[in-house]
Design an enzyme around this catalytic site. Structure first.
Site, PDB file in Angstrom:
ATOM      1  N   TYR A 129      -4.165  -8.461   2.884  1.00 27.51           N
ATOM      2  CA  TYR A 129      -3.936  -7.326   1.977  1.00 27.51           C
ATOM      3  C   TYR A 129      -5.293  -6.957   1.380  1.00 27.51           C
ATOM      4  CZ  TYR A 129      -1.545  -4.794  -1.857  1.00 27.51           C
ATOM      5  OH  TYR A 129      -1.118  -3.854  -2.753  1.00 27.51           O
ATOM      6  N   ARG A 182      -5.941   8.922   3.537  1.00 28.44           N
ATOM      7  CA  ARG A 182      -6.754   8.429   2.410  1.00 28.44           C
ATOM      8  C   ARG A 182      -6.530   6.927   2.289  1.00 28.44           C
ATOM      9  NH1 ARG A 182      -6.949   6.397  -2.294  1.00 28.44           N
ATOM     10  NH2 ARG A 182      -4.692   6.172  -2.298  1.00 28.44           N
ATOM     11  N   LYS A 200       1.065  -4.209   3.722  1.00 24.70           N
ATOM     12  CA  LYS A 200       2.044  -4.038   2.638  1.00 24.70           C
ATOM     13  C   LYS A 200       3.351  -4.754   2.969  1.00 24.70           C
ATOM     14  CE  LYS A 200      -0.007  -1.180  -0.349  1.00 24.70           C
ATOM     15  NZ  LYS A 200      -0.070  -1.331  -1.803  1.00 24.70           N
ATOM     16  N   GLU A 271       2.473   5.560   1.596  1.00 27.26           N
ATOM     17  CA  GLU A 271       1.259   4.819   1.272  1.00 27.26           C
ATOM     18  C   GLU A 271       0.020   5.546   1.791  1.00 27.26           C
ATOM     19  OE1 GLU A 271      -0.280   1.913  -0.819  1.00 27.26           O
ATOM     20  OE2 GLU A 271       1.846   1.733  -0.325  1.00 27.26           O
ATOM     21  N   ASP A 272      -0.958   5.724   0.921  1.00 24.97           N
ATOM     22  CA  ASP A 272      -2.287   6.221   1.282  1.00 24.97           C
ATOM     23  C   ASP A 272      -2.273   7.586   1.965  1.00 24.97           C
ATOM     24  OD1 ASP A 272      -3.181   3.968   0.103  1.00 24.97           O
ATOM     25  OD2 ASP A 272      -4.203   3.134   1.835  1.00 24.97           O
ATOM     26  N   ASP A 294       3.732   4.597  -3.446  1.00 21.94           N
ATOM     27  CA  ASP A 294       3.121   3.460  -4.135  1.00 21.94           C
ATOM     28  C   ASP A 294       1.831   3.842  -4.845  1.00 21.94           C
ATOM     29  OD1 ASP A 294       2.936   0.703  -4.847  1.00 21.94           O
ATOM     30  OD2 ASP A 294       1.436   0.435  -3.286  1.00 21.94           O
ATOM     31  N   ASP A 295       1.044   4.739  -4.263  1.00 22.92           N
ATOM     32  CA  ASP A 295      -0.228   5.126  -4.877  1.00 22.92           C
ATOM     33  C   ASP A 295      -0.009   5.861  -6.192  1.00 22.92           C
ATOM     34  OD1 ASP A 295      -1.957   4.306  -2.603  1.00 22.92           O
ATOM     35  OD2 ASP A 295      -0.790   5.817  -1.574  1.00 22.92           O
ATOM     36  N   ASN A 445     -10.058   0.436  -5.087  1.00 18.95           N
ATOM     37  CA  ASN A 445     -10.201  -0.467  -3.944  1.00 18.95           C
ATOM     38  C   ASN A 445     -10.924   0.252  -2.809  1.00 18.95           C
ATOM     39  OD1 ASN A 445      -8.844  -2.905  -4.737  1.00 18.95           O
ATOM     40  ND2 ASN A 445      -6.925  -1.768  -4.677  1.00 18.95           N
TER      41      ASN A 445
END
Length: 603
Positions: A129, A182, A200, A271-272, A294-295, A445
């Site tokens: 992760y 992203r 994840k 996600e992303d 989640d972001d 991150n």
């Protein structure tokens, strides 16, 4: 109370490490070498002789039967040997070497893989992760050995409803999807972003006990605008610019319809996605499917838990949160998500309107402080833009240093993706905060994108700060026996519990109330003694217990908001009558734990 609960959970985990309980049999439709090549069922040299006979494995394995405990110890010995042999090598070389040895085990034997992951979660989470997953995504085309998950591309338009049935599992509980636009703070990595859903979902298995046979990582490949990838002869994705507008949305729409048709109860985590599509897809689907981003929402929940913990660290009641001054650096999906959830919390505590609740926040992007005078003001950021008449001494586009010096904030929260933006001057300005214990959150991150390091924060802002980061840093030795505690404000504390709670409640949608309940549960998890030491988040070693508590809070919120439709044989009315303790037990009892099941062949 929480400390006692955690000790009990730790004792239970130790007692279960090599449980002798024999699980029920598992029906398989394969025999011989096909079993050995299937990581879901393969036990390597752990197949007992009777199982070798009935599955046609005699002669396909060395004759000695190795116990699960011996297999476990042998892998850990290999891993420690790798650590020893790579000492002194560059960090990225060591990280990828560790990822490779874990990935080989994952490819071969999932039961053993998840056991070593669960038992060594503090050591292995940074490998599978954050932060190593970013390095893996950057190099994924070269690292690729065998497929994991599903790939839906722009070339598959009109075929997704049939494609979804190519996935071999009859049931899927948890899906994590990305379009690779992203990835962390690394930008557009195209199809190589598949590493994020894989990582994840590994955390879902380890933290939430989701059965690995019921997870699905998904890559939606709609092209890439990364010219370096388009020119890379190893790149495995579509060699075309990213789809935009309605063309893009039609691809996402088709996938969502297909996946909900086959698995209507599955939880879908986005996600992303780049900011414009992160907000667009969240608003487009959140009232129709059990999904969350989640972001936007997971990051917001973890940040809110930390912000509430900061108030406790100052020795003030949580209600004083409404009097904090908070500077947020970064107006992307994560930063705006944090602001939205924090404003909801302020409104709930103070009874004030959303507009009044925004007064304590100052939002900064790459062009400086955002005010209502900003030309081409992003509609998503508009609710948080300051009225110049209310911020004496500050102007549109004021720099981060100017804002910190003038506002003297209680909290400086970074979600900018710009490494080192909290420089010495900014950190020294934070030492003049109006708070006796100012908080610095460097949440971007991977590690190279962190706004500052822990050592820099304690050196320049002073010893009496609370520090949190998105990537792991070591605690800082302040001398005289004092320690500067580093809190990893990572989404792993929340998204597993959000997903598990939504699944076990049978929530038809995931509401703001469910997300708020998750954040408040995490915020209350730590003891006052721990908070006073500057420890805002628990040890990752307790991740299953944390997830059970958060999941239970989500279940209860889903019931209270009347979106729970029950799960398996548990009806909504049964959930309604569960106490908090019973709900935690219900969540815990539904967590999968990796042990070898007896295999029975059936044609």
């Amino acid at each position: 109370m929480w400390s006692l609960a955690r000790r009990a959970a730790s004792k239970l985990a130790r007692s279960r490490r090599f449980s002798t309980a024999i699980p029920g049999p598992c029906i398989v439709h394969k025999r011989g070498a096909d079993i050995l090549h299937d990581p879901w069922f393969n036990k390597d040299t752990g197949f007992p002789l009777t199982e070798r006979d009935r599955l046609g494995l005699r002669g396909l394995l060395p004759p000695r039967v190795i116990s699960f405990e011996q297999q476990y110890d042998r892998f850990m010995e290999s891993y420690r040997s790798l650590e020893k042999n790579t000492q002194g090598q560059p960090d990225n070389v060591v990280a990828l070497a560790k990822w490779r040895i874990l990935n080989r085990l994952h490819d071969r034997n999932e039961t053993l893989y998840y056991r070593v992951l669960i038992d060594n979660i503090k050591d292995f989470a940074p490998i599978i992760y954050t932060p190593t997953v970013g390095l893996v995504c950057q190099n994924y085309s070269g690292l690729f050995r065998r497929p994991r998950g599903m790939y839906f591309s722009a070339k598959d338009k009109g075929e997704m409803m049939s494609m979804i049935y190519n996935w071999p599992a009859q049931e899927v509980d948890m899906i994590v999807i990305t379009d690779g636009s992203r990835i962390l703070g690394l930008g557009d990595l195209g199809v190589q972003g598949i590493g994020i859903p894989i990582g994840k979902l590994d955390m879902y298995v380890a933290a939430a006990g989701i059965n690995p046979q019921r997870i699905l990582p998904v890559m939606l490949d709609v092209g890439t605008n990364n010219q370096k990838l388009l020119q890379d002869h190893l790149y495995l994705g579509l060699r075309q610019p990213r789809l935009e507008g309605e063309e893009y949305l039609k691809i996402i729409d088709e996938f969502m319809e297909a996946v909900s048709k086959r698995w209507p109860k599955a939880i879908i985590q986005f996600e992303d996605f780049q900011m414009k599509w992160a907000f667009e897809t969240l608003q487009r689907y959140r009232k129709r499917f059990s999904m969350f981003n989640d972001d936007i929402q997971g990051t917001a929940g973890v940040a809110l838990a930390g912000l509430l913990g900061t108030v406790r660290a100052q020795g003030r009641p949580l209600s004083d949160f409404v009097n904090q001054k908070i500077v947020v650096v970064g107006a992307g999906s994560a930063g705006l998500g944090v602001l939205k959830m924090a404003v909801q919390a302020v409104s709930k505590m103070s009874g004030s309107s959303g507009t009044a609740a925004t007064k304590i926040f100052f939002l900064i992007d790459k062009d400086g402080l955002i005010t209502k005078e900003r030309k081409n003001l992003d509609p998503a950021a508009a609710p948080f833009a300051k009225d110049p008449s209310e911020i004496t001494g500050l102007r549109e586009g004021a720099s981060l240093v100017e804002v910190v010096k003038m506002v003297k904030p209680h909290v400086l929260l970074g979600l900018s993706g710009v490494g080192g933006i909290f420089n010495e001057e900014v950190l020294k300005a934070m030492s003049e905060s109006d708070s006796t214990k100012p908080a610095i959150f460097a949440m971007s991150n991977p590690t190279m994108n962190a706004e500052c390091t822990a050592e820099e924060a304690f050196k320049h802002a002073g010893e009496d700060i609370v520090f949190a980061s998105g990537s792991p840093f070591k605690n800082v030795d302040l001398g005289n026996g004092k320690v500067g505690h580093v809190n990893q404000a990572n989404n792993m504390y929340l998204f597993p519990g959000i997903g598990l709670g939504a699944l076990l409640s049978g929530a038809r949608i995931i509401t703001d109330g469910m997300l708020q309940a998750a954040a408040e549960c995490l915020a209350s998890y730590m003891t006052n003694e721990e908070i006073q030491q500057g420890i805002l988040y628990p040890s990752i070693n307790s991740i299953r217990h944390i997830t059970a508590e958060v999941g239970a809070a989500v279940v209860q919120a889903a019931v209270a908001e009347e979106v729970a439709e029950g799960h398996s044989e548990v009806a909504p009315r049964e959930l309604e009558h569960m106490s908090k303790e019973e709900t935690v037990e219900y969540v815990t009892s539904n967590m999968w734990y990796p042990v070898y099941s007896p295999l029975v062949h059936e044609k």
